[in-house]
Scaffold this motif. Structure first.
Motif, PDB file in Angstrom:
ATOM      1  N   ASN A 175      50.710  33.919  12.259  1.00 58.51           N
ATOM      2  CA  ASN A 175      52.021  34.710  11.995  1.00 58.51           C
ATOM      3  C   ASN A 175      51.967  35.409  10.614  1.00 58.51           C
ATOM      4  OD1 ASN A 175      54.301  35.678  12.456  1.00 58.51           O
ATOM      5  ND2 ASN A 175      55.560  33.656  12.593  1.00 58.51           N
ATOM      6  N   VAL A 176      52.514  36.690  10.810  1.00 60.38           N
ATOM      7  CA  VAL A 176      52.883  37.443   9.790  1.00 60.38           C
ATOM      8  C   VAL A 176      54.378  37.498   9.508  1.00 60.38           C
ATOM      9  CG1 VAL A 176      52.459  39.521   8.410  1.00 60.38           C
ATOM     10  CG2 VAL A 176      50.706  38.741   9.904  1.00 60.38           C
ATOM     11  N   ILE A 177      54.901  37.142   8.467  1.00 56.95           N
ATOM     12  CA  ILE A 177      56.413  37.114   8.096  1.00 56.95           C
ATOM     13  C   ILE A 177      56.708  38.290   7.518  1.00 56.95           C
ATOM     14  CG2 ILE A 177      58.114  35.950   6.930  1.00 56.95           C
ATOM     15  CD1 ILE A 177      56.265  33.429   7.075  1.00 56.95           C
ATOM     16  N   TYR A 178      57.596  39.039   7.935  1.00 50.60           N
ATOM     17  CA  TYR A 178      58.242  40.112   7.569  1.00 50.60           C
ATOM     18  C   TYR A 178      59.731  39.834   6.803  1.00 50.60           C
ATOM     19  CZ  TYR A 178      54.455  42.992   9.533  1.00 50.60           C
ATOM     20  OH  TYR A 178      53.422  43.432   9.788  1.00 50.60           O
ATOM     21  N   ASN A 179      60.007  40.880   5.516  1.00 49.72           N
ATOM     22  CA  ASN A 179      61.351  40.912   4.973  1.00 49.72           C
ATOM     23  C   ASN A 179      62.271  41.390   5.796  1.00 49.72           C
ATOM     24  OD1 ASN A 179      63.393  41.633   3.315  1.00 49.72           O
ATOM     25  ND2 ASN A 179      61.897  41.658   1.648  1.00 49.72           N
ATOM     26  N   SER A 180      63.175  40.634   6.060  1.00 46.09           N
ATOM     27  CA  SER A 180      64.272  41.294   6.929  1.00 46.09           C
ATOM     28  C   SER A 180      65.083  42.526   6.613  1.00 46.09           C
ATOM     29  CB  SER A 180      65.309  40.077   7.113  1.00 46.09           C
ATOM     30  OG  SER A 180      66.077  39.940   5.840  1.00 46.09           O
TER      31      SER A 180
ATOM     32  N   LEU B 188      48.786  30.353   8.278  1.00 47.32           N
ATOM     33  CA  LEU B 188      47.406  30.089   9.187  1.00 47.32           C
ATOM     34  C   LEU B 188      47.499  28.807   9.838  1.00 47.32           C
ATOM     35  CD1 LEU B 188      44.920  30.423   6.053  1.00 47.32           C
ATOM     36  CD2 LEU B 188      45.729  32.327   7.765  1.00 47.32           C
ATOM     37  N   ASP B 189      46.504  28.752  10.594  1.00 46.07           N
ATOM     38  CA  ASP B 189      46.692  27.848  11.582  1.00 46.07           C
ATOM     39  C   ASP B 189      46.515  26.384  10.532  1.00 46.07           C
ATOM     40  OD1 ASP B 189      43.972  27.640  10.720  1.00 46.07           O
ATOM     41  OD2 ASP B 189      42.967  27.897  12.672  1.00 46.07           O
ATOM     42  N   ASP B 190      46.575  26.184   9.674  1.00 46.94           N
ATOM     43  CA  ASP B 190      46.606  24.860   8.895  1.00 46.94           C
ATOM     44  C   ASP B 190      48.321  24.525   8.635  1.00 46.94           C
ATOM     45  OD1 ASP B 190      47.411  26.700   7.010  1.00 46.94           O
ATOM     46  OD2 ASP B 190      45.838  25.982   5.393  1.00 46.94           O
ATOM     47  N   GLY B 191      48.937  25.581   9.162  1.00 49.90           N
ATOM     48  CA  GLY B 191      50.538  25.198   8.841  1.00 49.90           C
ATOM     49  C   GLY B 191      51.013  25.587   7.964  1.00 49.90           C
TER      50      GLY B 191
ATOM     51  N   VAL C 296      47.421  38.938  13.444  1.00 50.98           N
ATOM     52  CA  VAL C 296      47.534  37.657  13.833  1.00 50.98           C
ATOM     53  C   VAL C 296      46.262  37.373  14.832  1.00 50.98           C
ATOM     54  CG1 VAL C 296      48.903  36.262  15.519  1.00 50.98           C
ATOM     55  CG2 VAL C 296      50.084  37.702  13.935  1.00 50.98           C
ATOM     56  N   GLY C 297      45.601  36.256  14.917  1.00 47.25           N
ATOM     57  CA  GLY C 297      44.642  35.880  15.449  1.00 47.25           C
ATOM     58  C   GLY C 297      43.155  36.282  14.705  1.00 47.25           C
ATOM     59  N   ASP C 298      43.182  36.939  14.007  1.00 50.50           N
ATOM     60  CA  ASP C 298      41.911  37.242  12.825  1.00 50.50           C
ATOM     61  C   ASP C 298      41.734  35.922  12.072  1.00 50.50           C
ATOM     62  OD1 ASP C 298      41.686  39.726  13.896  1.00 50.50           O
ATOM     63  OD2 ASP C 298      42.272  40.738  12.096  1.00 50.50           O
ATOM     64  N   THR C 299      40.440  35.360  11.856  1.00 49.15           N
ATOM     65  CA  THR C 299      40.097  34.695  11.035  1.00 49.15           C
ATOM     66  C   THR C 299      39.777  35.222   9.609  1.00 49.15           C
ATOM     67  OG1 THR C 299      37.899  34.601  11.764  1.00 49.15           O
ATOM     68  CG2 THR C 299      39.034  32.933  12.681  1.00 49.15           C
TER      69      THR C 299
END
Length: 363
Positions: A294-299, A310-313, A335-338
């Motif tokens: 996920n990529v979190i954007y500023n509201s 990342l997938d580590d949570g 999203v989805g890239d390693t």
């Protein structure tokens, strides 16, 4: 990617020793001086109480000079009867003698294993600054000592001329040397990338930032050796923020990690920083390999990302403009890239951790 340097992340160079506040009455803190000398590559800054031999001091003089890039581990010739070609400091002793920084004894000996005195050290450091015999009239030894005091090379040096130097003395002496102007009027330390702060001390952070190389992921000792422009056996090595032997089995053990080891190096000081990918460090840098979920954007600004997950949570904050751009819709990462993230960890007073991205390497 490997050439990127993030200035805000230079705190890594301070992980080996903590810099304490300097009071108005106190001289420069020894931890700061150790860090500067360690980064400069002039000498090892461990074993502070150990006495320094003449052979070791010859090596320090060469490492502080322009000859540092040409000295080899073995000398082509044997200049002194008691210094064979394969002696640890043979090449440095030859250069120091040829340049007049140090002298031998009657009978053609150098006595490389005898301890160096302040008087001998003064001659060597003044020679590095460009002073010659002709600059000292009458009592050469006394005149050199006067110049040594006049140039304030004696700061934090509490030794009489005949006393033997220990490593802490040499750290102070060479730190003072770096701040001192040469006979020609240029600060000596400029040749090693030194810059003075507003209070007249040397800033170790700018020294590293000038030529820090990396990051790079390596997965074998041979790949590590191929990546470094100098021999690992000649380097000062830090693993996950702690100093280790350059021949340590810990390096081999870290390289057995499936995701490899993150590498930075400083070519001038021949210092290598290794970080085990997946091992989180409270000081300096950490590295983690994973998939961007996920990529979190500023509201308030839907085009500028604040963090990624990342997938580590875990959530990794994006503070710098460069990192925000890299993970935005305009950058290369999706999203989805390693990716291998280089990040720092801070913990606030309530125990909450914040992970901040310093750099990244695309898989």
């Amino acid at each position: 990617m490997n050439g990127r340097r993030i200035a805000a992340s230079m705190a890594v160079v301070m992980t080996a020793t903590a810099v304490m506040p300097i009071t108005a009455e106190a001289s420069t803190n020894i931890d700061l001086r150790k860090k500067v000398i360690g980064i400069s590559g002039i000498m090892s800054v461990t074993n502070m109480d150990s006495a320094i031999t003449r052979g070791e001091f010859a090596s320090m003089l060469v490492n502080a000079s322009s000859y540092r890039s040409t000295v080899s581990s073995v000398s082509n010739t044997s200049v002194f009867a008691d210094v064979p070609r394969d002696h640890s400091y043979a090449a440095s002793i030859r250069i120091a003698a040829e340049q007049g920084w140090m002298t031998g004894y009657l009978g053609g000996n150098f006595k490389p294993d005898e301890y160096v005195t302040l008087q001998e050290a003064i001659k060597g450091t003044l020679a590095l600054l460009g002073y010659e015999n002709a600059d000292f009239t009458g009592d050469q030894t006394g005149a050199r000592q006067s110049k040594y005091h006049f140039l304030e090379l004696d700061e934090n040096m509490n030794k009489s001329p005949e006393e033997v130097l220990i490593r802490e003395d040499c750290i102070n002496l060479f730190y003072n040397l770096l701040k001192t102007d040469t006979k020609a009027g240029t600060m000596f330390g400029k040749s090693l990338g030194c810059e003075l702060t507003s209070d007249g001390e040397i800033n170790p952070l700018t020294m590293v930032d000038n030529s820090l190389k990396g990051p790079k992921i390596v997965r074998s000792k041979s790949r590590l050796s191929d990546y470094l422009p100098f021999k690992l056996s000649a380097a000062s090595v830090y693993l996950d923020g702690s100093p280790i032997s350059n021949s340590s089995e810990s390096i081999s053990a870290a390289l057995e990690n499936d995701n490899g080891v993150l590498v930075y190096y400083h070519p001038v000081s021949k210092t290598v920083w290794l970080y085990t990918v997946g091992s989180e460090n409270e000081n300096g840098r950490s590295a983690v390999f994973g998939e961007i979920t996920n990529v979190i954007y500023n509201s308030a600004d839907l085009m500028t990302p604040d963090a990624i997950i990342l997938d580590d949570g875990n959530t990794y904050e994006l503070d710098s403009t460069e990192m925000k751009f890299a993970f935005s819709t305009y950058g290369d990462m999706r999203v989805g890239d390693t990716v291998t993230l280089v990040y720092s960890v801070t913990t606030d007073s309530s125990g909450d951790e914040t992970r901040t991205v310093l750099d990244y390497i695309e898989d």
